[in-house]
Scaffold this motif. Structure first.
Motif, mmCIF file in Angstrom:
data_model
loop_
_atom_site.group_PDB
_atom_site.id
_atom_site.type_symbol
_atom_site.label_atom_id
_atom_site.label_comp_id
_atom_site.label_asym_id
_atom_site.label_seq_id
_atom_site.Cartn_x
_atom_site.Cartn_y
_atom_site.Cartn_z
ATOM 1 N N LYS A 63 0.222 11.641 -16.467
ATOM 2 C CA LYS A 63 0.641 10.383 -17.089
ATOM 3 C C LYS A 63 1.998 9.766 -16.668
ATOM 4 C CE LYS A 63 -1.402 11.262 -21.541
ATOM 5 N NZ LYS A 63 -2.245 12.462 -21.170
ATOM 6 N N THR A 64 2.813 10.462 -15.961
ATOM 7 C CA THR A 64 3.978 10.340 -15.340
ATOM 8 C C THR A 64 3.902 10.104 -13.711
ATOM 9 O OG1 THR A 64 4.926 12.408 -14.856
ATOM 10 C CG2 THR A 64 4.982 11.416 -17.159
ATOM 11 N N ALA A 65 5.277 9.751 -13.288
ATOM 12 C CA ALA A 65 5.598 9.706 -11.935
ATOM 13 C C ALA A 65 6.141 10.920 -11.443
ATOM 14 C CB ALA A 65 6.066 8.446 -11.702
ATOM 15 N N GLU A 66 6.391 11.914 -12.430
ATOM 16 C CA GLU A 66 7.173 12.913 -11.933
ATOM 17 C C GLU A 66 6.596 13.852 -11.283
ATOM 18 O OE1 GLU A 66 10.156 12.433 -12.584
ATOM 19 O OE2 GLU A 66 10.785 12.337 -14.768
ATOM 20 N N HIS A 78 4.382 13.852 0.462
ATOM 21 C CA HIS A 78 3.238 12.475 0.095
ATOM 22 C C HIS A 78 2.805 12.812 -1.287
ATOM 23 C CE1 HIS A 78 3.295 11.263 4.447
ATOM 24 N NE2 HIS A 78 3.203 12.672 4.531
ATOM 25 N N GLU A 79 3.154 11.945 -2.134
ATOM 26 C CA GLU A 79 2.750 12.099 -3.563
ATOM 27 C C GLU A 79 2.262 10.338 -3.746
ATOM 28 O OE1 GLU A 79 1.638 14.131 -6.233
ATOM 29 O OE2 GLU A 79 1.079 12.258 -7.051
ATOM 30 N N MET A 119 3.446 17.758 3.796
ATOM 31 C CA MET A 119 2.921 18.420 2.326
ATOM 32 C C MET A 119 1.981 17.025 1.778
ATOM 33 S SD MET A 119 3.794 20.857 0.668
ATOM 34 C CE MET A 119 2.310 20.507 -0.133
ATOM 35 N N ILE A 120 1.082 17.310 1.290
ATOM 36 C CA ILE A 120 0.247 16.221 0.602
ATOM 37 C C ILE A 120 -0.034 16.863 -1.005
ATOM 38 C CG2 ILE A 120 -1.932 14.880 0.633
ATOM 39 C CD1 ILE A 120 -2.082 15.654 3.260
ATOM 40 N N GLY A 121 0.490 16.201 -1.870
ATOM 41 C CA GLY A 121 0.412 16.419 -3.205
ATOM 42 C C GLY A 121 1.832 17.111 -3.860
ATOM 43 N N ARG A 137 7.579 10.392 0.200
ATOM 44 C CA ARG A 137 6.582 9.254 0.129
ATOM 45 C C ARG A 137 5.530 8.938 -0.904
ATOM 46 N NH1 ARG A 137 5.411 8.845 6.755
ATOM 47 N NH2 ARG A 137 7.726 9.385 7.442
ATOM 48 N N ARG A 138 5.829 7.940 -1.585
ATOM 49 C CA ARG A 138 4.939 7.730 -2.654
ATOM 50 C C ARG A 138 3.473 6.970 -1.945
ATOM 51 N NH1 ARG A 138 6.277 10.222 -7.332
ATOM 52 N NH2 ARG A 138 8.379 10.415 -7.584
ATOM 53 N N GLU A 139 2.560 7.664 -1.660
ATOM 54 C CA GLU A 139 1.379 6.880 -1.269
ATOM 55 C C GLU A 139 0.258 7.832 -1.162
ATOM 56 O OE1 GLU A 139 2.390 6.160 3.055
ATOM 57 O OE2 GLU A 139 2.752 8.445 3.504
ATOM 58 N N GLU A 140 -0.872 7.394 -1.332
ATOM 59 C CA GLU A 140 -2.081 8.319 -1.243
ATOM 60 C C GLU A 140 -2.479 8.486 0.209
ATOM 61 O OE1 GLU A 140 -5.872 6.453 -2.783
ATOM 62 O OE2 GLU A 140 -6.844 8.250 -2.538
#
Ligand SMILES: Cc1cc2nc3c(=O)[nH]c(=O)nc-3n(C[C@H](O)[C@H](O)[C@H](O)COP(=O)(O)OP(=O)(O)OC[C@H]3O[C@@H](n4cnc5c(N)ncnc54)[C@H](O)[C@@H]3O)c2cc1C
Length: 450
Positions: A37-40, A25-26, A1-3, A113-116
């Protein structure tokens, strides 16, 4: 899942809910977009409204009701965090996104996973791309390579879309310019609205004086694409410019007054296979929405026009989905990739989540060895899928591609078979949708059990 936006959060939840593991992956907060504006997860980037919650009188309210029946995470969080807003469903944006984040983080089958992601890895055999209108540029390049260069657009240049049954055919008439049939046409494919010289000049004047929306900072560098100049910018170039452009009268004869040559003509072209919606050709605009309604209703034949969507011009990233996606949202040329959310050509928080819901269910079904199925076209979900993967008709002219993102609306639904009084049509469409959705849910449950 991307995004992990509205669509990706819902899709990941639906996959996990079927017992299938998913990696989400976000890129935020490592990298953000110009508006988040957030990491949510499922951050609402602008308004906090999910629009009308009327399940028997509005297409969006019906979509809410269907999503609730399909166990939507986004609707559950919205209901838990709703604020007083009359007939609309408005939410406490922080509480809403925090709830979705907490649920996704606590779900054992979801690994976050927090990554581009710059390109879906070759070994990923079932991918959902849900990176939204502001997909990061690196991934957008990869999607463009994977889908073919012409398949991704970076700008909505939308002309207003009108419900055919609100057009006055005592004034308007069907005819193609010079009666040309063209490929797939009949020679009478456009609806024409005639203007006299006096009406034309008056129209140019109100257009020039109309209240416009300014571009946002991050949109200013995006050039106009496909020769899609806003209609008011064309009018600024000279009083006659429009009647040599989208309002040219040549090759058209007023069916109601054959002797009187119109000085200018506004043409509307069929927008969906059902023939219920028509777009105003060449009328992309940055006029404010209320101004569009006021000004475009001065066009003869459109005095009572009901708009399925109003025009706009803004930064977006979306696929030419009717051409390149199959009916379960997979890329025809590379079926390990499935798309969801606004990038597929729907518009709005709720619509994006709904398409995420369907993409998640379809991906999970595939993984479980079942045949993915989509809800019938009479439901709000099915109507949206129809718009994205098949309901739209390609322009009968050459030139700019015509598929544009859309909110859910009743013009996307197959009309009722029986003669239903005008005031009773929306409740009847909604009742039919909910009954058909329930039957579909029943059928998919028994399919899965086999
Ligand atoms: C300026 C603006 C204002 C809007 N206002 C409204 C409004 O008021 N009401 C409304 O209904 N809709 C509004 N929309 C539309 C709204 O964005 C969508 O309806 C909805 O958020 C789309 O959901 P999505 O899941 O497709 O995309 P998003 O919700 O945008 O989610 C996409 C996610 O993908 C992540 N991502 C992007 N690229 C990558 C990558 N390469 N790798 C990993 N992660 C990535 C992003 O960080 C983001 O979290 C607005 C859009 C914009 C641009």
């Amino acid at each position: 899942m991307i995004g992990g936006g509205l669509s990706g959060s819902e899709a990941a939840w639906q996959v996990a809910h079927r017992g299938v593991p998913v990696v989400l992956h976000e890129m935020r907060p490592v990298r953000s977009t110009p508006v988040h504006k957030t990491a949510e997860f499922a951050e609402l980037v602008c308004s906090n409204s999910f629009r009308s919650d009327d399940a028997l009188g509005s297409a969006i309210g019906l979509l809410h009701a269907e999503m609730r029946r399909l166990g939507s995470l986004v609707m559950r969080a919205a209901d838990d965090h709703k604020l007083p807003a009359g007939g609309a469903l408005a939410v406490d944006r922080d509480g809403f996104s925090a709830a979705i984040t907490a649920i996704l983080e606590s779900e054992l089958l979801i690994e976050i996973r927090r990554e581009e992601i710059l390109e879906p890895a070759a070994e990923w055999d079932s991918v959902i791309v849900a990176t939204g209108p502001l997909t990061s540029p690196g991934l957008a390049d990869a999607i463009q390579r994977l889908t073919g260069e012409a398949a991704l657009a970076f700008f909505d240049a939308i002309a207003p879309i009108v419900h055919r049954d609100s057009i006055d055919f005592n004034i308007a008439w069907f005819q193609s310019r010079y009666d040309k049939a063209g490929p797939g046409g009949s020679g009478a494919d456009y609806i024409n609205c005639p203007l006299t010289q006096e009406q034309y000049y008056a129209f140019v004047d109100v257009l020039l004086a109309g209240d416009k929306i300014a571009f946002r900072d991050f949109e200013k560098d995006t050039p106009y694409f496909d020769g899609c100049l806003p209609v008011e910018v064309m009018a600024e170039r000279g009083r006659e410019t429009l009647r040599h452009g989208p309002m040219k009268p040549f090759g058209l004869t007023d069916a109601h007054r054959p002797g009187a040559k119109p000085y200018a003509v506004v043409q509307l072209r069929q927008d969906n296979k059902l023939g219920t919606l028509f777009n105003m050709v060449g009328f992309q605009t940055k006029l404010k929405h209320a101004e569009q309604v006021r000004i475009f209703r001065t066009i003869p034949g459109l005095a009572q026009a009901e708009f399925a969507r109003l025009g706009g011009l803004h930064r977006n990233t979306f696929l030419n989905s009717p051409k390149i996606l199959d009916e379960t949202l997979r890329l025809k040329s590379n079926p390990r990739l499935r798309f969801a959310g606004q990038i597929t050509g729907c518009e709005g928080y709720v619509e994006s989540a709904a398409i995420g819901l369907l993409a998640g269910r379809a991906a999970a079904a595939e993984r479980l060895g079942e045949r993915p199925s989509m809800p019938p076209p009479t439901t709000a979900h099915g109507a949206l899928i129809g718009h994205i993967t098949g309901g739209h008709i390609e322009t009968i002219d050459s030139g700019a591609r015509s598929f544009q993102p859309m909110n859910v609306n009743f013009g996307l639904f197959p009309p009722l078979g029986s003669r239903t009084a005008r005031g009773a049509q929306k409740p009847a469409l909604c009742a039919r949708a909910l009954a058909d959705l329930d039957a579909w849910i029943g059928a998919t449950v028994s399919d899965a059990a086999e």
